[in-house]
Enzyme design. Structure first.
Site, PDB file in Angstrom:
ATOM      1  N   HIS B   8     -11.228  39.001 -16.346  1.00 55.56           N
ATOM      2  CA  HIS B   8     -12.677  38.750 -16.251  1.00 55.56           C
ATOM      3  C   HIS B   8     -13.067  38.272 -14.853  1.00 55.56           C
ATOM      4  CE1 HIS B   8     -11.087  37.917 -20.336  1.00 55.56           C
ATOM      5  NE2 HIS B   8     -11.989  38.858 -20.633  1.00 55.56           N
ATOM      6  N   CYS B  62     -24.988  32.569 -12.551  1.00 57.03           N
ATOM      7  CA  CYS B  62     -26.406  32.289 -12.304  1.00 57.03           C
ATOM      8  C   CYS B  62     -26.690  30.851 -11.875  1.00 57.03           C
ATOM      9  CB  CYS B  62     -27.224  32.608 -13.560  1.00 57.03           C
ATOM     10  SG  CYS B  62     -26.850  31.482 -14.939  1.00 57.03           S
ATOM     11  N   HIS B  71     -22.505  22.682 -23.915  1.00 59.50           N
ATOM     12  CA  HIS B  71     -23.585  23.426 -23.274  1.00 59.50           C
ATOM     13  C   HIS B  71     -23.139  24.600 -22.432  1.00 59.50           C
ATOM     14  CE1 HIS B  71     -25.889  19.602 -24.284  1.00 59.50           C
ATOM     15  NE2 HIS B  71     -26.346  20.570 -25.074  1.00 59.50           N
ATOM     16  N   CYS B  94     -12.658  30.211 -17.957  1.00 62.37           N
ATOM     17  CA  CYS B  94     -13.111  31.508 -18.476  1.00 62.37           C
ATOM     18  C   CYS B  94     -13.326  31.369 -19.981  1.00 62.37           C
ATOM     19  CB  CYS B  94     -12.078  32.595 -18.179  1.00 62.37           C
ATOM     20  SG  CYS B  94     -12.477  34.176 -18.951  1.00 62.37           S
ATOM     21  N   CYS B 167      29.689   3.174  19.098  1.00 64.22           N
ATOM     22  CA  CYS B 167      28.942   2.696  17.937  1.00 64.22           C
ATOM     23  C   CYS B 167      27.453   2.594  18.231  1.00 64.22           C
ATOM     24  CB  CYS B 167      29.487   1.357  17.468  1.00 64.22           C
ATOM     25  SG  CYS B 167      29.759   0.183  18.788  1.00 64.22           S
ATOM     26  N   HIS B 438      30.031  -5.075  18.776  1.00 62.65           N
ATOM     27  CA  HIS B 438      30.073  -3.883  17.947  1.00 62.65           C
ATOM     28  C   HIS B 438      28.696  -3.721  17.325  1.00 62.65           C
ATOM     29  CE1 HIS B 438      31.561  -0.752  15.417  1.00 62.65           C
ATOM     30  NE2 HIS B 438      31.417  -1.451  14.305  1.00 62.65           N
TER      31      HIS B 438
END
Lengths: 308, 488
Positions: B8, B62, B71, B94, B167, B438
């Protein structure tokens, strides 16, 4: 612009709104209404996303099939790291191929190797100086050569004029780190010794005899990176015989065309040179490289652009 | 994936195109202009019952507004109009299919409008879930296996071989690899490089590293190529001895920043004169310096880019206190007069540093190493740092507001709605003394999941352990990211 096609204008709406909101009960009702609208909207939004994923097959596509995870499970044991390796056992050393000289190097000793291999490092110059000094048959006469240019008392004196004509290289003091970023005016950590040039020898300050003696003992090729002499043996593998020959030609024999022309250029420029040592030396292309200005970071930056 | 709408909708599109949808969407769903917002505010009421809901829809045929409570169905029956746009999100219902349907073309229109809406309102782009394009969808279908990163997996973790006192490098690499936005960038394969395959681009090398970290392999990695590349391009780093992690971090960012340009055309390199490479996008902030003349109160302001903030640790006991001191106005004294352009004379002045723009990753360097002509020493003073940090108090806008005394009022200073919260994600620690030290790093793999990286050894850590550590480099990541609009 035409007026809005609606019964109320914005102004009317505003006035009406304040009028209506005078009533506490109405205000509360309105609050609840707004809250519920927002709540509904958010809920519906979540449902739409879910529905969209299911209906279009996107969820299924993204989820795919889960990989077998057990192999990657973190090992929880005080004796092991997350991979299950014992924390007491040392990792087996492996070899890696040095990107600089392409020779295999033990991984655990790669950094010291690379430092020497690239002929750089804060200490390489010091080591080199020491080696030059100890190898020398006339240590006292070399002592002055190992000092910094900056405090070279002989610089402006006339006794070195002749040597200067043959000067090919310049060991200058441009080893300062490119400090780009401010916000920290000066980072003072762990590298206090880095800036001072701790004594690299240069041919330009030696007499012909000194150079000859020195080049009998060491390779002597000038590093492209540090502008210092290679202090390895005359058969060092890092430099080729051709390089050594070229070096000896240019340093020991003033009559070679290259050095002669350079001497002429220095004469034209007029001597004695001005107070700035670096501006007086014949500039080689290498030297220019080292004067490249650090890239400038542009001001201001905001969020990343939408990554899609 | 199937997002081709329904029969549609397709018939409708064939007859009328996408324009009706575009108009409804731009005016009543995502308002792309001020005018549109006025329309939406005044007209979104059900034509049948006059109510603003529930769930307003517009007929696509529309432009008839109706609520979902009966509605739209009535309108559909009466007019034989089947398609309705929901006015909250712009999805199409739809009435023939009795369901919402999804159409790629309409979805893309909707996304575009949402960007325009954000831009017209001057707000950051709202979250939109990822929608794979055709190629990506194909790839997802072909490669079904999914690697999930959870709190109990070693994926994303990798030990790094110590190459002989390296390191400092391992810690910085662990930090970069665990920088969330950098990870997204590299795992998203965003670095397109012209120098690809030459082995000369550090960004490509880091890109490979990310693949290694997420490969699932467990053996430690050897970063010899990376070290070589960095030393080649940052010669001042020189030797490995006594290498400083902070210096290495800054140098690495610099080399990465330079190499990011490898894959970029000259024309796109700079936008408004600023670099937009990933490094600058993530790490660059703006530091504002205001010098105020004590005679005429004239202000001279400069803004400089920064990648990190170095903080003095003597005195304050917390990161916030260090930052407070860093952004405090400082009287320069009579010995350091500065020429005031207003008075045209040398005047005493005060200087204040504030943060004009915040980077996405805020990096703090605690100055624990002190070098002077007399003595070199390490300052082991305890400095507490939070897991969550709000940077608002150190912003230029906020400081200004405090100075004029409006911060406590309801008169919100500009930018009060900005979210300046940051989360800790990596901490680099220096253990031991100056000469025999370290480095180790704590990194956050995901929220609440911390690991300690000690060269090749990766072990679990708790947040408590992280917060109790001494802290040398602290890395915070912006908690909420805002995205700029890029509207085509």
């Amino acid at each position: 612009m035409n007026p809005i096609a609606s019964e109320l204008s914005m102004n009317d709406l505003n006035n009406k709104f304040f009028e209506i909101m005078q009533d506490e009960g109405v205000a509360e009702e309105a609050t609840n209404f707004i809250y519920e609208s927002v709540f509904d909207d958010v809920t519906v939004g979540f449902l739409f996303e879910f529905h969209h994923g299911l209906k279009t097959g996107l969820t299924e596509l993204i989820e795919g099939e889960k990989e077998e995870e057990d192999v990657y499970k973190i090992v929880n044991s005080p004796e092991c790291d997350v991979f299950g390796f014992s924390i007491l056992k040392k990792t087996p050393d492996s070899n890696c191929s040095c990107p600089n000289c392409e020779r295999p190097v033990s991984a655990t000793r790669f950094a010291p190797h690379l430092e020497k291999c690239m002929g750089m490092g804060r200490n390489s110059s010091r080591i080199a100086s020491r080696r030059i000094a100890s190898n020398s048959r006339e240590p006292t006469s070399y002592a002055g050569l190992l000092s910094d240019d900056e405090d070279d008392a002989d610089w402006a004196g006339g006794s070195l004029q002749n040597e200067r004509r043959k000067r090919r290289i310049k060991n200058n003091n441009n080893r300062k780190p490119n400090k780009l970023h401010n916000g920290n005016s000066r980072n003072n950590n762990g590298n206090s010794n880095s800036d001072a040039n701790d004594g690299g020898a240069t041919y330009e300050t030696m007499t012909a005899n000194e150079k000859k003696n020195l080049l009998l003992q060491i390779c002597g090729v000038v590093s492209e990176h540090t502008k210092k002499l290679c202090t390895r043996s005359t058969r060092c593998p890092q430099h080729t015989e051709d390089q050594r020959r070229a070096l000896r030609n240019s340093v020991l024999e003033p009559s070679t065309p290259e050095s002669a022309s350079m001497g002429a250029a220095a004469d034209e420029a007029g001597s004695p040179p001005d107070s700035s040592p670096s501006s007086s030396c014949s500039s080689s292309s290498r030297k220019r490289d080292r004067h490249k200005a650090p890239p400038k970071i542009n001001k201001r930056n905001k969020e990343p652009a939408n990554r899609d | 994936m199937n997002d081709n709408g329904c029969i549609h909708l397709n018939n409708f599109k064939a007859a009328k195109g996408t324009n009706p949808y575009k108009i409804v969407h731009a005016f009543f769903v995502s308002c792309t202009s001020f005018e549109a917002r006025r329309y939406k505010a005044t007209s979104c009421l059900c034509f049948a019952c006059g109510q603003p809901g529930p769930r307003m829809h517009s007929c696509l045929h529309c432009i008839y507004f109706a609520c979902y409570a009966g509605h739209i169905q009535e309108h559909s029956k009466a007019k034989k109009h089947f398609l309705y746009v929901d006015l909250s999100y712009g999805n199409v219902f739809c009435t023939q299919c009795k369901d919402y349907i999804y159409d790629r073309e309409l979805t893309e229109i909707a996304m575009n409008h949402r960007l325009k809406e954000a831009k017209s309102l001057g707000i950051s782009v709202p979250f939109m879930p990822w929608l794979p394009n055709t190629n990506e969808a194909l790839a997802l279908r072909r490669l079904r296996k999914r690697r999930l990163i959870g709190p109990h997996t070693t994926i994303g973790l990798r030990g790094l071989q110590n190459l002989g006192s390296t390191c400092f490098m391992n810690c910085i690499v662990q930090t970069l690899i665990h920088t969330p936005l950098l990870r997204d960038y590299f795992l998203g394969e965003k670095h397109k490089c012209k120098a690809q395959g030459t082995g000369k681009c550090l960004v490509c090398e880091v890109s490979k590293l990310f693949q290694e970290f997420y490969s699932g392999a467990k053996t430690p990695l050897t970063l010899h190529r990376l070290l070589h590349l960095i030393w080649t391009h940052a010669r001042h780093l020189a030797g490995y001895e006594q290498q400083d992690a902070h210096e290495f971090f800054i140098a690495t960012l610099d080399v990465l920043h330079r190499h990011c340009m490898n894959g970029v055309e000259d024309t796109e390199k700079k936008e408004n004169g600023r670099c937009n490479c990933i490094i600058d996008q993530i790490f660059t902030g703006g530091l504002q310096s205001d010098v105020v003349c004590t005679s005429c109160s004239g202000v001279s302001t400069t803004i400089d880019p920064f990648w990190d903030i170095s903080l003095d640790v003597a005195g304050p006991g917390s990161l916030q206190a260090c930052l407070e001191r860093f952004t405090r106005a400082e009287h320069l004294g009579s010995a350091a007069k500065i020429k005031c352009s207003n008075c045209r004379a040398y005047r005493e002045s005060t200087k204040q540093l504030t943060l004009e723009t915040l980077p996405i990753v805020a990096s703090f360097h605690l100055k624990r190493f002190e070098h002077s002509s007399q003595i070199d020493r390490k300052i082991s003073a305890f400095v507490s740092f939070p897991a969550e940090l709000d940077m608002t108090p150190f912003m230029s806008t906020h400081r200004r507001a405090v100075d004029v005394g409006v911060a406590d009022n309801n008169n919100a200073p500009e930018g009060i709605f900005e979210d300046n919260r940051y989360s800790l994600f990596a901490v680099v620690n220096h253990l031991g003394s100056l000469d025999a030290g370290h480095y180790t790093a704590y990194v956050r793999q995901m929220k609440g999941s911390w690991f300690k990286c000690d060269d090749h050894m990766i072990t679990r850590a708790s947040l408590r352990e992280v917060l109790d550590s001494e802290g040398y480099l602290l890395f915070y990541h912006k908690t909420v990211l805002e995205y700029e609009c890029e509207v085509s």
